[in-house]
Design a protein around this motif. Structure first.
Motif, PDB file in Angstrom:
ATOM      1  N   ALA A  36      21.310  74.135  33.388  1.00 55.58           N
ATOM      2  CA  ALA A  36      21.196  72.704  33.686  1.00 55.58           C
ATOM      3  C   ALA A  36      20.400  71.980  32.607  1.00 55.58           C
ATOM      4  CB  ALA A  36      20.541  72.505  35.055  1.00 55.58           C
ATOM      5  N   CYS A  37      19.343  72.610  32.121  1.00 57.53           N
ATOM      6  CA  CYS A  37      18.518  71.994  31.092  1.00 57.53           C
ATOM      7  C   CYS A  37      19.269  71.853  29.770  1.00 57.53           C
ATOM      8  CB  CYS A  37      17.236  72.795  30.878  1.00 57.53           C
ATOM      9  SG  CYS A  37      16.037  72.628  32.210  1.00 57.53           S
ATOM     10  N   ALA A  48      15.167  64.936  26.918  1.00 56.04           N
ATOM     11  CA  ALA A  48      15.846  66.000  26.168  1.00 56.04           C
ATOM     12  C   ALA A  48      14.898  67.059  25.609  1.00 56.04           C
ATOM     13  CB  ALA A  48      16.711  65.410  25.061  1.00 56.04           C
ATOM     14  N   PRO A  49      13.770  66.685  24.967  1.00 53.67           N
ATOM     15  CA  PRO A  49      12.881  67.746  24.456  1.00 53.67           C
ATOM     16  C   PRO A  49      12.317  68.631  25.566  1.00 53.67           C
ATOM     17  CG  PRO A  49      12.382  65.658  23.384  1.00 53.67           C
ATOM     18  CD  PRO A  49      13.341  65.356  24.513  1.00 53.67           C
ATOM     19  N   ALA A  50      11.945  68.032  26.685  1.00 55.43           N
ATOM     20  CA  ALA A  50      11.426  68.828  27.805  1.00 55.43           C
ATOM     21  C   ALA A  50      12.507  69.757  28.341  1.00 55.43           C
ATOM     22  CB  ALA A  50      10.903  67.915  28.910  1.00 55.43           C
ATOM     23  N   GLU A  91      11.103  68.699  35.283  1.00 50.54           N
ATOM     24  CA  GLU A  91      11.446  67.968  36.504  1.00 50.54           C
ATOM     25  C   GLU A  91      10.832  66.561  36.469  1.00 50.54           C
ATOM     26  OE1 GLU A  91      11.286  68.623  41.306  1.00 50.54           O
ATOM     27  OE2 GLU A  91       9.477  69.155  40.173  1.00 50.54           O
ATOM     28  N   ASP A  92       9.567  66.474  36.076  1.00 51.66           N
ATOM     29  CA  ASP A  92       8.888  65.177  35.998  1.00 51.66           C
ATOM     30  C   ASP A  92       9.567  64.235  35.002  1.00 51.66           C
ATOM     31  OD1 ASP A  92       7.067  66.147  37.852  1.00 51.66           O
ATOM     32  OD2 ASP A  92       5.471  66.485  36.383  1.00 51.66           O
ATOM     33  N   ALA A 110      17.434  71.837  39.714  1.00 51.62           N
ATOM     34  CA  ALA A 110      17.400  73.216  39.224  1.00 51.62           C
ATOM     35  C   ALA A 110      15.974  73.608  38.841  1.00 51.62           C
ATOM     36  CB  ALA A 110      18.333  73.380  38.027  1.00 51.62           C
ATOM     37  N   CYS A 111      15.254  72.663  38.250  1.00 52.51           N
ATOM     38  CA  CYS A 111      13.851  72.930  37.903  1.00 52.51           C
ATOM     39  C   CYS A 111      13.031  73.193  39.157  1.00 52.51           C
ATOM     40  CB  CYS A 111      13.250  71.764  37.124  1.00 52.51           C
ATOM     41  SG  CYS A 111      13.833  71.626  35.425  1.00 52.51           S
TER      42      CYS A 111
END
Length: 127
Positions: A36-37, A48-50, A91-92, A110-111
């Protein structure tokens, strides 16, 4: 696969009582979160970076759980803590976009599932 992991863990002091069902659920959650990420990171939003970092952490956590050689209870706890922290950050970052992006919503879910699965493994280790 879990039978092989279980045999590896029986030789590691302090890891022989790991709950294989919880470990499998955690690996599944890590895999789903990683996927998912990766998809979410292509959305070109500020999350995107997280998402990319979370995908890498989930992949690393999953691989470490599959290769138990060299793992100790302390190192497993540290890995689980790191995965939880990275998933929480992702998630945040994704939740503010969840209403306008189905991908971000699914990534945040998902997170959360990965956080819960990692926490369940941690809880089983401290009992």
């Amino acid at each position: 696969m879990m039978d092989a992991v279980s045999k590896d863990m029986s030789a590691v002091p302090g890891m022989d009582a790991m709950d294989m069902a919880l470990m499998q659920a955690c690996m599944d959650a890590c895999s789903a979160c990683e996927q998912a990420c990766v998809v979410c990171s292509t959305q070109m939003m500020d999350c995107a970076p997280a998402c990319m970092n979370c995908a890498d952490m989930c992949n690393t956590m999953m691989r470490a759980m599959l290769r138990m050689q060299g793992m100790t209870p302390a190192s497993m706890m540290a890995m689980l803590d790191a995965c939880i922290a990275m998933c929480q950050t992702c998630e945040d970052m994704c939740l503010p976009h969840a209403e306008m992006s189905e991908v971000c919503r699914m990534c945040a879910q998902a997170c959360r599932a990965c956080i819960d699965a990692c926490q369940a493994v941690k809880d089983s280790m401290t009992v």
